[in-house]
Scaffold this active site. Structure first.
Site, PDB file in Angstrom:
ATOM      1  N   CYS A   1       4.958 -25.836  18.791  1.00 43.12           N
ATOM      2  CA  CYS A   1       4.449 -26.587  17.643  1.00 43.12           C
ATOM      3  C   CYS A   1       5.597 -27.332  16.960  1.00 43.12           C
ATOM      4  CB  CYS A   1       3.683 -25.669  16.686  1.00 43.12           C
ATOM      5  SG  CYS A   1       2.735 -26.581  15.436  1.00 43.12           S
TER       6      CYS A   1
ATOM      7  N   GLU B 281       0.072 -19.089  21.658  1.00 47.12           N
ATOM      8  CA  GLU B 281      -0.198 -17.734  21.156  1.00 47.12           C
ATOM      9  C   GLU B 281      -1.561 -17.627  20.496  1.00 47.12           C
ATOM     10  OE1 GLU B 281       1.455 -19.769  17.514  1.00 47.12           O
ATOM     11  OE2 GLU B 281       1.716 -19.923  19.684  1.00 47.12           O
TER      12      GLU B 281
ATOM     13  N   HIS C 209      -0.502 -24.349  20.067  1.00 45.66           N
ATOM     14  CA  HIS C 209      -0.112 -22.945  19.889  1.00 45.66           C
ATOM     15  C   HIS C 209      -0.621 -22.107  21.065  1.00 45.66           C
ATOM     16  CE1 HIS C 209       1.419 -23.044  15.730  1.00 45.66           C
ATOM     17  NE2 HIS C 209       0.557 -24.042  15.573  1.00 45.66           N
TER      18      HIS C 209
END
Length: 205
Positions: free
Chosen positions: A79, A189, A187
Site C-alpha cells: 500500500c 493481508e 492489501h
C-alpha cells in the site's frame, strides 16, 4: 525470518498476523542489524506519504531500506509502502520518497475519460490484470480480486516493472517487481485466499 519495518505505520499488526498465519517467523523492528539479518523484509503502510517518509527519516530507516535492496534481500512494499519506494507524491509536495524505483504518485481522478464519476478513495475489491508475469502472482488467475484503500496511485517511469493493474476511473498500476523489490498498492493481508497466496509467493522468492 520476516522483518516488518516498524515506523509507526497503521497496518503493521495485520501484516504481521498474515505472515504468522502462513507459519513465518516475524519480527517488528526498526533496528538496522535485525532488518539486515532477515530473510525477507516488508515495508507496510497506511496514511500520508509525507508523514510516513518523515518517520522513516526520523528513525534512520532510509539507508537501512536501501541497504536491504543493495544486498538483494527480498523486499516487499504494501500500500503506502509501494508509494514510498518512488520519487515523489502529489499528496505531499516537496517530500522526497526513497527513490529506489523511478516514478511519481498521483491522485486518482474522480472521473473517467467518458465523464463517469468515481468515489475517492477507492475502497473495496477490484480485479487484477497481469500485463506481464510476476513472481507474486504465481498460481493466481487474471481477474482475481484484491482489496484496495487508496486515493493516490503509481505512475511508474519504467512500465516494464508493472506486473498487475486494475481499472478505477483510470488504469491503476497495482503491483511492481524489479529484481529483489516487490510491491503492491492493494492489501494482500486483507485479500482473503488470493492475498495469502501472494504473501506465500513472496516468502518463496
Amino acid at each position: 525470518m520476516v522483518a516488518i519495518i516498524d515506523y509507526d505505520a497503521g497496518n503493521i499488526r495485520s501484516v504481521e498476523k498474515a505472515f504468522d498465519y502462513l507459519g513465518a517467523e516475524t519480527i517488528l523492528t526498526r533496528d538496522n542489524r535485525e532488518v539486515l539479518r532477515a530473510d525477507h523484509v516488508v515495508l507496510p503502510g497506511v496514511g500520508s506519504f509525507g508523514d510516513a517518509i518523515r518517520k522513516i527519516d526520523e528513525y534512520g530507516l532510509r539507508s537501512t531500506i536501501k541497504q536491504v535492496v543493495d544486498e538483494k534481500i527480498p523486499f516487499m512494499g504494501i500500500c503506502l509502502g509501494q508509494q514510498l519506494l518512488f520519487d515523489s507524491s502529489e499528496e505531499s509536495v516537496g517530500a522526497c520518497g526513497l527513490g529506489i524505483l523511478r516514478g511519481k504518485i498521483v491522485s486518482i481522478p474522480d472521473r473517467d475519460a467518458e465523464g463517469n464519476s468515481y468515489k475517492i478513495p477507492q475502497i473495496g475489491w477490484n480485479s487484477l490484470k497481469f500485463p506481464r508475469e510476476g513472481k507474486l502472482f504465481k498460481g493466481i488467475d487474471e481477474g482475481a480480486y484484491v482489496y484496495f484503500v487508496h486515493s493516490y496511485y503509481l505512475d511508474a517511469e519504467d512500465k516494464s516493472i508493472v506486473t498487475a493493474t486494475c481499472e478505477y476511473s483510470t488504469t491503476i498500476e497495482a503491483s511492481v517487481e524489479s529484481g529483489n523489490v516487490f510491491a503492491c498498492q492493494f492489501h494482500p493481508e486483507k485479500s482473503a485466499e488470493v492475498g495469502m497466496q501472494i504473501l506465500k509467493n513472496f516468502l518463496n522468492v
